[in-house]
Design an enzyme around this catalytic site. Sequence first.
Site, PDB file in Angstrom:
ATOM      1  N   HIS A  96      -6.101  -5.796  -2.729  1.00  0.00           N
ATOM      2  CA  HIS A  96      -6.628  -5.652  -1.377  1.00  0.00           C
ATOM      3  C   HIS A  96      -7.137  -6.976  -0.812  1.00  0.00           C
ATOM      4  O   HIS A  96      -7.682  -7.014   0.283  1.00  0.00           O
ATOM      5  CB  HIS A  96      -7.762  -4.620  -1.351  1.00  0.00           C
ATOM      6  CG  HIS A  96      -7.279  -3.212  -1.461  1.00  0.00           C
ATOM      7  ND1 HIS A  96      -6.844  -2.671  -2.642  1.00  0.00           N
ATOM      8  CD2 HIS A  96      -7.146  -2.242  -0.533  1.00  0.00           C
ATOM      9  CE1 HIS A  96      -6.475  -1.421  -2.443  1.00  0.00           C
ATOM     10  NE2 HIS A  96      -6.640  -1.133  -1.178  1.00  0.00           N
ATOM     11  N   ASN A 117      -4.549   7.993   5.053  1.00  0.00           N
ATOM     12  CA  ASN A 117      -3.382   7.367   5.675  1.00  0.00           C
ATOM     13  C   ASN A 117      -3.453   7.242   7.189  1.00  0.00           C
ATOM     14  O   ASN A 117      -2.924   6.294   7.758  1.00  0.00           O
ATOM     15  CB  ASN A 117      -2.117   8.141   5.300  1.00  0.00           C
ATOM     16  CG  ASN A 117      -1.865   8.147   3.811  1.00  0.00           C
ATOM     17  OD1 ASN A 117      -2.315   7.254   3.091  1.00  0.00           O
ATOM     18  ND2 ASN A 117      -1.173   9.154   3.324  1.00  0.00           N
ATOM     19  N   HIS A 127       0.104   4.686  -2.154  1.00  0.00           N
ATOM     20  CA  HIS A 127      -0.195   5.904  -1.406  1.00  0.00           C
ATOM     21  C   HIS A 127       0.890   6.962  -1.601  1.00  0.00           C
ATOM     22  O   HIS A 127       0.603   8.158  -1.523  1.00  0.00           O
ATOM     23  CB  HIS A 127      -0.380   5.586   0.080  1.00  0.00           C
ATOM     24  CG  HIS A 127      -1.696   4.953   0.384  1.00  0.00           C
ATOM     25  ND1 HIS A 127      -2.621   5.520   1.232  1.00  0.00           N
ATOM     26  CD2 HIS A 127      -2.263   3.799  -0.055  1.00  0.00           C
ATOM     27  CE1 HIS A 127      -3.693   4.750   1.303  1.00  0.00           C
ATOM     28  NE2 HIS A 127      -3.494   3.693   0.542  1.00  0.00           N
ATOM     29  N   ASP A 128       2.115   6.550  -1.856  1.00  0.00           N
ATOM     30  CA  ASP A 128       3.177   7.513  -2.136  1.00  0.00           C
ATOM     31  C   ASP A 128       3.108   7.990  -3.586  1.00  0.00           C
ATOM     32  O   ASP A 128       3.092   9.191  -3.854  1.00  0.00           O
ATOM     33  CB  ASP A 128       4.552   6.891  -1.859  1.00  0.00           C
ATOM     34  CG  ASP A 128       5.691   7.882  -2.053  1.00  0.00           C
ATOM     35  OD1 ASP A 128       5.557   9.044  -1.606  1.00  0.00           O
ATOM     36  OD2 ASP A 128       6.703   7.516  -2.657  1.00  0.00           O
ATOM     37  N   VAL A 149       0.240  10.447  -5.026  1.00  0.00           N
ATOM     38  CA  VAL A 149       0.271  11.851  -4.595  1.00  0.00           C
ATOM     39  C   VAL A 149       1.614  12.463  -5.009  1.00  0.00           C
ATOM     40  O   VAL A 149       2.634  12.216  -4.384  1.00  0.00           O
ATOM     41  CB  VAL A 149       0.086  11.957  -3.064  1.00  0.00           C
ATOM     42  CG1 VAL A 149       0.092  13.426  -2.631  1.00  0.00           C
ATOM     43  CG2 VAL A 149      -1.193  11.269  -2.624  1.00  0.00           C
ATOM     44  N   ARG A 194       0.830  -1.212   0.000  1.00  0.00           N
ATOM     45  CA  ARG A 194       0.000   0.000   0.000  1.00  0.00           C
ATOM     46  C   ARG A 194       0.863   1.261   0.000  1.00  0.00           C
ATOM     47  O   ARG A 194       0.469   2.284  -0.546  1.00  0.00           O
ATOM     48  CB  ARG A 194      -0.924   0.004   1.220  1.00  0.00           C
ATOM     49  CG  ARG A 194      -1.992  -1.067   1.145  1.00  0.00           C
ATOM     50  CD  ARG A 194      -2.935  -0.983   2.324  1.00  0.00           C
ATOM     51  NE  ARG A 194      -3.770   0.206   2.190  1.00  0.00           N
ATOM     52  CZ  ARG A 194      -4.092   1.003   3.207  1.00  0.00           C
ATOM     53  NH1 ARG A 194      -3.664   0.756   4.412  1.00  0.00           N
ATOM     54  NH2 ARG A 194      -4.861   2.043   3.007  1.00  0.00           N
TER      55      ARG A 194
END
Length: 200
Positions: free
Chosen positions: A187, A88, A60-61, A64, A56
């Site tokens: 997921h 987060n 998530h990095d 963005v 993840r």
Amino acid sequence: MSPLVSLFLLHIVTASAAQLHPGYYLGTCPKAEAIVRDVMKKAFTKDPRSLASIMRFQFHDCFVNGCDASLLLDDTPTMLGEKLSLANINSLRSYEVIDEAKATLEKACPGVVSCADVIIMASRDAVALTGGPDWQVKLGRLDSLTASQEASDDVMPSPTSNATFLIDLFGKFNLSVKDLVALSGSHSIGKARCFSVMSR
């Protein structure tokens, strides 16, 4: 882990990364990838759930402002980091695994391997260690000096987002419906918080 998930991870990593290449650290830190893989194996032994968490991290990095490790930056008096963004906070975990990989790399090759590349290598290793495919990653990223909680809040999808919203969002990043399905399928390992599914 399906080949589609690994293709998605490869796509999101290599988008706008023309200067990156496999074996980037062979001359400056030849054991870099082996060091990260060893840390990931130890993390898996200690807590199998950590592999899903590390996978993840990459999304998530990278989602963005690109794959720049901005996700790892703590808040400062002048900057709200991404750790406490809606997507987060109380959700991302296993920061200590990335910290351990970076600390081990610093002992072997001080000031050489970026945190951004550590996240990429660790994510690839998480896929492989959960029984998915393995592949060469392109490396050579630079770490960001800034982060943006606002950007993370604005762009990260919510568990309550519907298919139309998600398809449009991924399209803005040149990601297809197949990419969206592959990422959603990833997921299927790890655990989710109850509130993420209560609305369904």
